[in-house]
Design a protein around this motif. Structure first.
Motif, PDB file in Angstrom:
ATOM      1  N   LYS A  58       0.838  -1.209   0.000  1.00 18.50           N
ATOM      2  CA  LYS A  58       0.000   0.000   0.000  1.00 18.50           C
ATOM      3  C   LYS A  58       0.869   1.254   0.000  1.00 18.50           C
ATOM      4  CE  LYS A  58      -4.141  -1.813   2.224  1.00 18.50           C
ATOM      5  NZ  LYS A  58      -5.005  -1.784   3.411  1.00 18.50           N
ATOM      6  N   ILE A  61       2.214   1.716  -3.454  1.00 15.51           N
ATOM      7  CA  ILE A  61       1.166   2.238  -4.349  1.00 15.51           C
ATOM      8  C   ILE A  61       0.998   3.734  -4.144  1.00 15.51           C
ATOM      9  CG2 ILE A  61      -1.336   2.239  -4.757  1.00 15.51           C
ATOM     10  CD1 ILE A  61      -1.266  -0.796  -4.309  1.00 15.51           C
ATOM     11  N   ARG A  62       0.977   4.161  -2.874  1.00 14.98           N
ATOM     12  CA  ARG A  62       0.850   5.598  -2.612  1.00 14.98           C
ATOM     13  C   ARG A  62       2.046   6.367  -3.170  1.00 14.98           C
ATOM     14  NH1 ARG A  62      -1.036   3.848   2.442  1.00 14.98           N
ATOM     15  NH2 ARG A  62       1.007   4.219   3.374  1.00 14.98           N
ATOM     16  N   TYR A  64       4.229   5.457  -5.667  1.00 12.83           N
ATOM     17  CA  TYR A  64       4.314   5.432  -7.117  1.00 12.83           C
ATOM     18  C   TYR A  64       3.120   6.102  -7.790  1.00 12.83           C
ATOM     19  CZ  TYR A  64       8.464   2.558  -6.798  1.00 12.83           C
ATOM     20  OH  TYR A  64       9.727   2.109  -6.538  1.00 12.83           O
ATOM     21  N   SER A  65       2.161   6.568  -7.010  1.00 11.58           N
ATOM     22  CA  SER A  65       1.059   7.354  -7.562  1.00 11.58           C
ATOM     23  C   SER A  65       1.419   8.836  -7.621  1.00 11.58           C
ATOM     24  CB  SER A  65      -0.205   7.169  -6.723  1.00 11.58           C
ATOM     25  OG  SER A  65      -0.622   5.819  -6.782  1.00 11.58           O
ATOM     26  N   THR A  66       2.500   9.220  -6.983  1.00 12.46           N
ATOM     27  CA  THR A  66       2.936  10.624  -6.987  1.00 12.46           C
ATOM     28  C   THR A  66       3.829  10.868  -8.199  1.00 12.46           C
ATOM     29  OG1 THR A  66       4.909  10.157  -5.680  1.00 12.46           O
ATOM     30  CG2 THR A  66       2.885  10.681  -4.468  1.00 12.46           C
ATOM     31  N   ILE A  70       6.509   8.218 -10.013  1.00 13.96           N
ATOM     32  CA  ILE A  70       6.443   7.881 -11.442  1.00 13.96           C
ATOM     33  C   ILE A  70       7.780   8.165 -12.103  1.00 13.96           C
ATOM     34  CG2 ILE A  70       5.357   8.503 -13.638  1.00 13.96           C
ATOM     35  CD1 ILE A  70       2.771   8.976 -12.013  1.00 13.96           C
TER      36      ILE A  70
END
Length: 99
Positions: A58, A61-62, A64-66, A70
């Motif tokens: 989790k 995911i948080r 690599y969502s920024t 990326i």
């Protein structure tokens, strides 16, 4: 001296037999409880391990969502660079072979 009456001998034998049966079943139940407790402990350790793995995923995911995540993923996995980054090319001039 009077010999014990047969009914008292049978009563004593029956009580002794009942006590033996109850003690045997009691110790068997204690053994079952120990087995179940150890199984529960191992399952709890497994659950905690999976919970930690889930939390790590989790968190990834948080991250690599920024935009920073990326950019890092693009750099690490696809060798992409952002504008303004310096690229260094390393050449080996030694005649020795690398092993």
């Amino acid at each position: 001296m009077n010999a014990p009456k047969l009914r008292w001998v049978l009563f004593g034998a029956a009580v002794t037999f009942m006590i033996a049966v109850l003690l045997t079943s009691f110790f068997k139940e204690i053994e079952k409880i120990d087995v179940l407790t150890s199984a529960l402990d191992s399952r709890m350790e497994e659950l905690v391990k999976e919970e930690r793995k889930t939390q790590k995923l989790k968190q990834d995911i948080r991250y690599y969502s920024t935009p920073e995540g990326i950019a890092r993923l693009a750099t690490e996995q696809f060798n992409l660079v952002q504008s303004g980054d310096r690229i260094y090319k390393i050449e080996i001039t030694s005649k020795d072979s690398l092993q």
